[in-house]
Design a protein around this motif. Sequence first.
Motif, PDB file in Angstrom:
ATOM      1  N   GLU A 102      41.532  44.224  35.596  1.00 32.59           N
ATOM      2  CA  GLU A 102      42.271  44.541  34.368  1.00 32.59           C
ATOM      3  C   GLU A 102      42.226  46.053  34.184  1.00 32.59           C
ATOM      4  OE1 GLU A 102      43.461  42.712  31.729  1.00 32.59           O
ATOM      5  OE2 GLU A 102      42.697  40.676  32.039  1.00 32.59           O
ATOM      6  N   PHE A 148      43.256  43.327  24.042  1.00 29.43           N
ATOM      7  CA  PHE A 148      44.096  42.235  24.554  1.00 29.43           C
ATOM      8  C   PHE A 148      45.166  41.915  23.523  1.00 29.43           C
ATOM      9  CE2 PHE A 148      40.021  41.081  26.724  1.00 29.43           C
ATOM     10  CZ  PHE A 148      40.484  41.166  28.018  1.00 29.43           C
ATOM     11  N   ARG A 149      46.274  41.378  23.978  1.00 30.20           N
ATOM     12  CA  ARG A 149      47.283  40.822  23.075  1.00 30.20           C
ATOM     13  C   ARG A 149      46.863  39.383  22.808  1.00 30.20           C
ATOM     14  NH1 ARG A 149      52.211  43.132  21.993  1.00 30.20           N
ATOM     15  NH2 ARG A 149      50.765  44.789  21.556  1.00 30.20           N
ATOM     16  N   PRO A 195      25.636  38.314  23.389  1.00 27.88           N
ATOM     17  CA  PRO A 195      25.982  36.962  22.960  1.00 27.88           C
ATOM     18  C   PRO A 195      27.265  36.478  23.620  1.00 27.88           C
ATOM     19  CG  PRO A 195      26.226  38.527  21.137  1.00 27.88           C
ATOM     20  CD  PRO A 195      25.670  39.288  22.295  1.00 27.88           C
ATOM     21  N   SER A 196      27.410  35.162  23.673  1.00 29.05           N
ATOM     22  CA  SER A 196      28.599  34.562  24.254  1.00 29.05           C
ATOM     23  C   SER A 196      29.858  35.088  23.548  1.00 29.05           C
ATOM     24  CB  SER A 196      28.463  33.050  24.095  1.00 29.05           C
ATOM     25  OG  SER A 196      29.614  32.443  24.570  1.00 29.05           O
ATOM     26  N   GLY A 197      30.848  35.461  24.317  1.00 27.67           N
ATOM     27  CA  GLY A 197      32.125  35.904  23.743  1.00 27.67           C
ATOM     28  C   GLY A 197      32.162  37.362  23.327  1.00 27.67           C
ATOM     29  N   CYS A 198      31.095  38.131  23.653  1.00 26.98           N
ATOM     30  CA  CYS A 198      31.055  39.517  23.149  1.00 26.98           C
ATOM     31  C   CYS A 198      31.876  40.471  24.007  1.00 26.98           C
ATOM     32  CB  CYS A 198      29.612  40.007  23.034  1.00 26.98           C
ATOM     33  SG  CYS A 198      28.845  40.435  24.599  1.00 26.98           S
ATOM     34  N   GLY A 199      32.160  40.099  25.246  1.00 31.19           N
ATOM     35  CA  GLY A 199      32.970  40.994  26.074  1.00 31.19           C
ATOM     36  C   GLY A 199      32.302  41.388  27.384  1.00 31.19           C
ATOM     37  N   LYS A 200      31.291  40.630  27.794  1.00 30.63           N
ATOM     38  CA  LYS A 200      30.582  40.962  29.033  1.00 30.63           C
ATOM     39  C   LYS A 200      31.493  40.805  30.250  1.00 30.63           C
ATOM     40  CE  LYS A 200      27.433  37.753  28.272  1.00 30.63           C
ATOM     41  NZ  LYS A 200      27.998  37.231  27.012  1.00 30.63           N
ATOM     42  N   SER A 201      32.185  39.643  30.320  1.00 34.33           N
ATOM     43  CA  SER A 201      33.077  39.419  31.468  1.00 34.33           C
ATOM     44  C   SER A 201      34.227  40.419  31.451  1.00 34.33           C
ATOM     45  CB  SER A 201      33.640  37.997  31.448  1.00 34.33           C
ATOM     46  OG  SER A 201      32.602  37.064  31.568  1.00 34.33           O
ATOM     47  N   THR A 202      34.687  40.737  30.240  1.00 34.56           N
ATOM     48  CA  THR A 202      35.773  41.720  30.122  1.00 34.56           C
ATOM     49  C   THR A 202      35.346  43.030  30.771  1.00 34.56           C
ATOM     50  OG1 THR A 202      36.544  40.720  28.072  1.00 34.56           O
ATOM     51  CG2 THR A 202      37.170  43.016  28.451  1.00 34.56           C
ATOM     52  N   ALA A 206      38.501  43.880  22.442  1.00 30.11           N
ATOM     53  CA  ALA A 206      37.312  43.164  22.917  1.00 30.11           C
ATOM     54  C   ALA A 206      36.116  44.116  22.990  1.00 30.11           C
ATOM     55  CB  ALA A 206      37.590  42.540  24.274  1.00 30.11           C
ATOM     56  N   TYR A 247      43.807  42.465  19.980  1.00 27.12           N
ATOM     57  CA  TYR A 247      42.400  42.095  19.834  1.00 27.12           C
ATOM     58  C   TYR A 247      41.565  43.054  20.686  1.00 27.12           C
ATOM     59  CZ  TYR A 247      38.064  39.503  19.961  1.00 27.12           C
ATOM     60  OH  TYR A 247      36.743  39.153  19.848  1.00 27.12           O
TER      61      TYR A 247
HETATM   62  N1  LIG Z   1      42.888  37.803  28.902  1.00 30.33           N
HETATM   63  C1  LIG Z   1      42.510  37.748  27.623  1.00 30.33           C
HETATM   64  N2  LIG Z   1      43.432  37.682  26.613  1.00 30.33           N
HETATM   65  C2  LIG Z   1      43.053  37.656  25.324  1.00 30.33           C
HETATM   66  N3  LIG Z   1      41.773  37.660  24.911  1.00 30.33           N
HETATM   67  C3  LIG Z   1      40.806  37.702  25.857  1.00 30.33           C
HETATM   68  C4  LIG Z   1      41.124  37.742  27.260  1.00 30.33           C
HETATM   69  N4  LIG Z   1      39.958  37.786  27.956  1.00 30.33           N
HETATM   70  C5  LIG Z   1      38.975  37.764  27.033  1.00 30.33           C
HETATM   71  N5  LIG Z   1      39.481  37.730  25.783  1.00 30.33           N
HETATM   72  C6  LIG Z   1      38.688  37.714  24.536  1.00 30.33           C
HETATM   73  O1  LIG Z   1      37.791  38.804  24.553  1.00 30.33           O
HETATM   74  C7  LIG Z   1      36.540  38.409  24.018  1.00 30.33           C
HETATM   75  C8  LIG Z   1      35.452  38.653  25.027  1.00 30.33           C
HETATM   76  O2  LIG Z   1      35.561  37.687  26.062  1.00 30.33           O
HETATM   77  P1  LIG Z   1      34.603  37.685  27.338  1.00 30.33           P
HETATM   78  O3  LIG Z   1      34.603  39.030  27.953  1.00 30.33           O
HETATM   79  O4  LIG Z   1      35.018  36.562  28.201  1.00 30.33           O
HETATM   80  O5  LIG Z   1      33.172  37.385  26.674  1.00 30.33           O
HETATM   81  P2  LIG Z   1      31.765  37.030  27.358  1.00 30.33           P
HETATM   82  O6  LIG Z   1      31.915  37.146  28.822  1.00 30.33           O
HETATM   83  O7  LIG Z   1      30.785  38.016  26.788  1.00 30.33           O
HETATM   84  O8  LIG Z   1      31.425  35.642  26.913  1.00 30.33           O
HETATM   85  C9  LIG Z   1      36.675  36.941  23.606  1.00 30.33           C
HETATM   86  O9  LIG Z   1      36.945  36.891  22.234  1.00 30.33           O
HETATM   87  C10 LIG Z   1      37.838  36.462  24.427  1.00 30.33           C
HETATM   88  O10 LIG Z   1      38.522  35.417  23.761  1.00 30.33           O
END
Ligand SMILES: Nc1ncnc2c1ncn2[C@@H]1O[C@H](COP(=O)(O)OP(=O)(O)O)[C@@H](O)[C@H]1O
Length: 286
Positions: A72, A27-28, A56-63, A37, A35
């Motif tokens: 995306e 990601f930008r 863990p929270s914030g690791c990239g699961k939703s990504t 992810a 960044y």
């Molecule tokens: N669209 C985006 N632009 C920039 N950073 C993003 C974006 N989406 C997610 N991130 C970053 O990528 C990392 C993983 O996010 P996310 O997939 O939401 O984590 P999780 O679902 O595991 O909690 C986080 O640090 C988040 O801030």
Amino acid sequence: MQTDVQPVSAPSTPWQSLRLDHVRKVFRDSRGGDYAAVREISISISRGDFYCLLGPSGCGKSTLLNLIAGFEPVSEGSIAFAGEIGDQPWRKPIGGAGVDRSMIFQDAGEALFPWLNVEENVAFGPRLHGASGQALLPNLDRYLRMVGLKEHAHKFPFELSGGMKQRVQIARALIMEPDILLMDEPFAALDAITKRLLQQELARIWQETGKTIVYVTHDIIEALLLGTRVAVMTAGPAATIKQEIEVRLAQPRSSTSADFVELTKLLEATLHEEVHKARAAQAQAA
Ligand SMILES: Nc1ncnc2c1ncn2[C@@H]1O[C@H](COP(=O)(O)OP(=O)(O)O)[C@@H](O)[C@H]1O
Ligand SMILES: [Mg+2]
């Protein structure tokens, strides 16, 4: 992108696996930097699998789920449906969102249309794709019953509990008859009893429909109650898969059985280590 196997146009043989090969997502960030992810994610999800992604929270699961959904694009690597016709392998890269995949979000309140009742919310997708009222009725009836909402078909979202809203989301996804259901912590905001009930119902729906499910959670017990396979992701940035196990326990499962407890311990060691790393990284960034 992988070039070893030629993509073919819509084979009549159904896909046998969803393949993620060396997937990386960059990601930008808000300061204009890059960044990463997730990186080096290579997984193969078989048709009919209930695949749980833990981390863990914030690791990239939703990504990762958003990449599979096609919301995306991947930065590197590929995501494709794969199979064989005779002994000829084929691959069909996913190119953006498609009706073969449906997403169910954690926040049903935001996902549902507040001005439509339950039935209209569920019928919205098929109608958008041209289904007429009469043709829609048998499926509408089937899926409303499947999620236990037949008696609540005329209620509006504001009249529903959190659990009922999630049922609407599930019916709305199922009526599109996708190949894959993508679920992003769908029960995380629910109270413990409602959560357990919906987990049991989802296990039943999975068995009844034979759907492939990719399910994101940060809860080990939930992953082991539901999944046929469970993958643990590392703390970000540049998260990858650290551990993957197969869960060969029949449904319905009990979290107190000896086999279940053993699997819990196996995952706990890995997940806790990554949760600590994630917390340490967050504390350093603060
Ligand atoms: N669209 C985006 N632009 C920039 N950073 C993003 C974006 N989406 C997610 N991130 C970053 O990528 C990392 C993983 O996010 P996310 O997939 O939401 O984590 P999780 O679902 O595991 O909690 C986080 O640090 C988040 O801030
Ligand atoms: Mg998330």
